[in-house]
Write a protein that holds these residues in place. Structure first.
Motif, PDB file in Angstrom:
ATOM      1  N   SER A 213    -115.592 -16.604  13.293  1.00  0.00           N
ATOM      2  CA  SER A 213    -115.635 -17.280  11.997  1.00  0.00           C
ATOM      3  C   SER A 213    -114.313 -18.000  11.763  1.00  0.00           C
ATOM      4  N   MET A 214    -114.349 -18.955  10.856  1.00  0.00           N
ATOM      5  CA  MET A 214    -113.138 -19.663  10.451  1.00  0.00           C
ATOM      6  C   MET A 214    -113.241 -19.993   8.969  1.00  0.00           C
ATOM      7  N   ARG A 215    -112.096 -19.990   8.324  1.00  0.00           N
ATOM      8  CA  ARG A 215    -112.041 -20.329   6.906  1.00  0.00           C
ATOM      9  C   ARG A 215    -110.671 -20.936   6.616  1.00  0.00           C
ATOM     10  N   TRP A 216    -110.409 -21.207   5.327  1.00  0.00           N
ATOM     11  CA  TRP A 216    -109.175 -21.889   4.954  1.00  0.00           C
ATOM     12  C   TRP A 216    -108.457 -21.148   3.826  1.00  0.00           C
ATOM     13  N   THR A 217    -107.148 -21.359   3.773  1.00  0.00           N
ATOM     14  CA  THR A 217    -106.384 -21.067   2.564  1.00  0.00           C
ATOM     15  C   THR A 217    -106.087 -22.411   1.910  1.00  0.00           C
ATOM     16  N   TYR A 218    -105.750 -22.385   0.626  1.00  0.00           N
ATOM     17  CA  TYR A 218    -105.598 -23.633  -0.123  1.00  0.00           C
ATOM     18  C   TYR A 218    -104.249 -23.625  -0.843  1.00  0.00           C
ATOM     19  N   PRO A 219    -103.173 -24.005  -0.126  1.00  0.00           N
ATOM     20  CA  PRO A 219    -101.820 -23.952  -0.717  1.00  0.00           C
ATOM     21  C   PRO A 219    -101.693 -24.740  -2.019  1.00  0.00           C
ATOM     22  N   GLN A 220    -102.342 -25.894  -2.092  1.00  0.00           N
ATOM     23  CA  GLN A 220    -102.213 -26.705  -3.309  1.00  0.00           C
ATOM     24  C   GLN A 220    -102.867 -26.010  -4.493  1.00  0.00           C
ATOM     25  N   ASP A 221    -104.037 -25.410  -4.275  1.00  0.00           N
ATOM     26  CA  ASP A 221    -104.706 -24.673  -5.349  1.00  0.00           C
ATOM     27  C   ASP A 221    -103.866 -23.479  -5.803  1.00  0.00           C
ATOM     28  N   GLU A 222    -103.255 -22.787  -4.825  1.00  0.00           N
ATOM     29  CA  GLU A 222    -102.435 -21.629  -5.159  1.00  0.00           C
ATOM     30  C   GLU A 222    -101.215 -22.046  -5.974  1.00  0.00           C
ATOM     31  N   LEU A 223    -100.628 -23.202  -5.612  1.00  0.00           N
ATOM     32  CA  LEU A 223     -99.476 -23.705  -6.348  1.00  0.00           C
ATOM     33  C   LEU A 223     -99.867 -24.054  -7.787  1.00  0.00           C
ATOM     34  N   LEU A 224    -101.028 -24.712  -7.952  1.00  0.00           N
ATOM     35  CA  LEU A 224    -101.496 -25.059  -9.293  1.00  0.00           C
ATOM     36  C   LEU A 224    -101.795 -23.810 -10.115  1.00  0.00           C
ATOM     37  N   ALA A 225    -102.352 -22.785  -9.453  1.00  0.00           N
ATOM     38  CA  ALA A 225    -102.650 -21.537 -10.167  1.00  0.00           C
ATOM     39  C   ALA A 225    -101.366 -20.862 -10.630  1.00  0.00           C
TER      40      ALA A 225
ATOM     41  N   VAL B  14    -106.939 -13.499  11.115  1.00  0.00           N
ATOM     42  CA  VAL B  14    -107.040 -12.305  10.287  1.00  0.00           C
ATOM     43  C   VAL B  14    -108.253 -11.553  10.807  1.00  0.00           C
ATOM     44  N   SER B  15    -108.005 -10.458  11.522  1.00  0.00           N
ATOM     45  CA  SER B  15    -109.053  -9.781  12.294  1.00  0.00           C
ATOM     46  C   SER B  15    -109.655 -10.812  13.258  1.00  0.00           C
ATOM     47  N   GLY B  16    -110.954 -11.086  13.167  1.00  0.00           N
ATOM     48  CA  GLY B  16    -111.557 -12.044  14.083  1.00  0.00           C
ATOM     49  C   GLY B  16    -111.745 -13.426  13.496  1.00  0.00           C
ATOM     50  N   THR B  17    -111.149 -13.681  12.349  1.00  0.00           N
ATOM     51  CA  THR B  17    -111.339 -14.953  11.651  1.00  0.00           C
ATOM     52  C   THR B  17    -110.105 -15.831  11.796  1.00  0.00           C
ATOM     53  N   GLN B  18    -110.295 -17.063  12.218  1.00  0.00           N
ATOM     54  CA  GLN B  18    -109.200 -18.025  12.253  1.00  0.00           C
ATOM     55  C   GLN B  18    -109.062 -18.642  10.865  1.00  0.00           C
TER      56      GLN B  18
END
Length: 279
Positions: A147-159, A49-53
């Motif tokens: 830079s690098m960061r994460w998405t959190y599929p399990q958290d999104e599912l719980l939300a 996403v832009s320059g972020t993995q």
């Protein structure tokens, strides 16, 4: 003499078979190497996403990061996530620090990584109040992740699940009911516990048993349908707020609670004609 040789020959055969099996088994080091390679995910074009993995977080996965001398790679944690500790396999040839951005719920922790030279490999174990991250660091002569960061599929599912449950809880017990089609002629008799229903009605399809607010303060009684032969059978129902919702119409039912001294409240459906006759 021949009989005496038989045990020795058998032992040699068994030992030879075990040795052959050992030769065909991979060494523990190769097993570890293979498992590590399988668990490691590399940067991918679709993940930028832009320059972020951006990696989807998964427990036990090893996330690869590339760094370079003279450049800082920013490893960004989830907003609101608190850093507990960072451990590195090589603290002599890597500079590793941390800082934060934002305030309140938007506050984020950033780990800043920089190698002293190219051709280095080490790992990071990052522990927070929510999870643990495993990062493999590789230094190159001039290419680095900004830079690098994460998405959190399990958290999104719980939300999403929590949002759906909240919407369901906020929804009315029943909607689209025609008042002229409701049948309120139910007789309630028997014991008078604190949870005794206030009223019972149906819409021709479902039956609704309304309880007092005190139902939330104690144990809810199970509902049994009573057949023409007098036998009671437990029926499925849903609890919504102060209502039992039964997906059928019944003529007689009982609410029962207790073992030694059971409290029983009976519900009988009364036809409109019988109600007028008894009035």
């Amino acid at each position: 003499m021949k009989l005496a040789l038989l045990p020795a020959i058998a032992g040699m055969i068994i030992a030879g078979s075990a040795h052959a099996q050992t030769r065909h088994q991979p060494s523990p080091l190769r097993t570890v190497q293979s498992a590590t390679r399988s668990a490691t995910v590399q940067p991918a074009a679709a993940g930028f996403v832009s320059g972020t993995q951006v990696y989807p977080y998964s427990e036990g996965t090893i996330f690869q990061a590339y760094a370079s001398p003279g450049l800082v790679t920013d490893i960004t944690l989830q907003p609101g996530e608190n850093l507990i500790a960072v451990a590195s396999g090589d603290t002599a040839r890597w500079v590793i620090g941390d800082t934060t951005s934002g305030l309140g719920e938007t506050k984020q922790t950033h780990l800043l990584v920089k190698p002293f030279s190219a051709g280095l490999t080490t790992n990071l174990v990052i522990t927070t109040d929510r999870r643990a991250y495993h990062v493999r660091l590789v230094s190159t002569s001039g290419t680095a992740l900004s830079s690098m960061r994460w998405t959190y599929p399990q958290d999104e599912l719980l939300a999403l699940r929590s949002k759906a449950e909240a919407a369901q809880a906020a929804a009315p017990v029943a909607s689209g009911l025609a008042i002229d089609q409701l049948h309120f002629n139910y007789a309630i008799s028997g014991d008078r516990p604190a949870w005794r229903p206030l009223r019972v009605f149906d819409d021709g399809v479902k039956t609704y048993v309304e309880f007092p607010a005190s139902l939330a303060n104690g144990e809810a009684p199970p509902l049994f349908l009573v057949g023409a032969d007098g036998k009671a059978e437990l029926v499925n129902y849903r609890l919504r707020e102060r209502f039992y919702i039964v997906d059928r119409i019944f003529d007689a039912a009982e609410l029962r609670l207790g073992l030694k001294k059971q409290q029983v409240v009976r519900i009988d459906r009364v036809s409109a004609r019988a109600k007028r006759r008894g009035a």
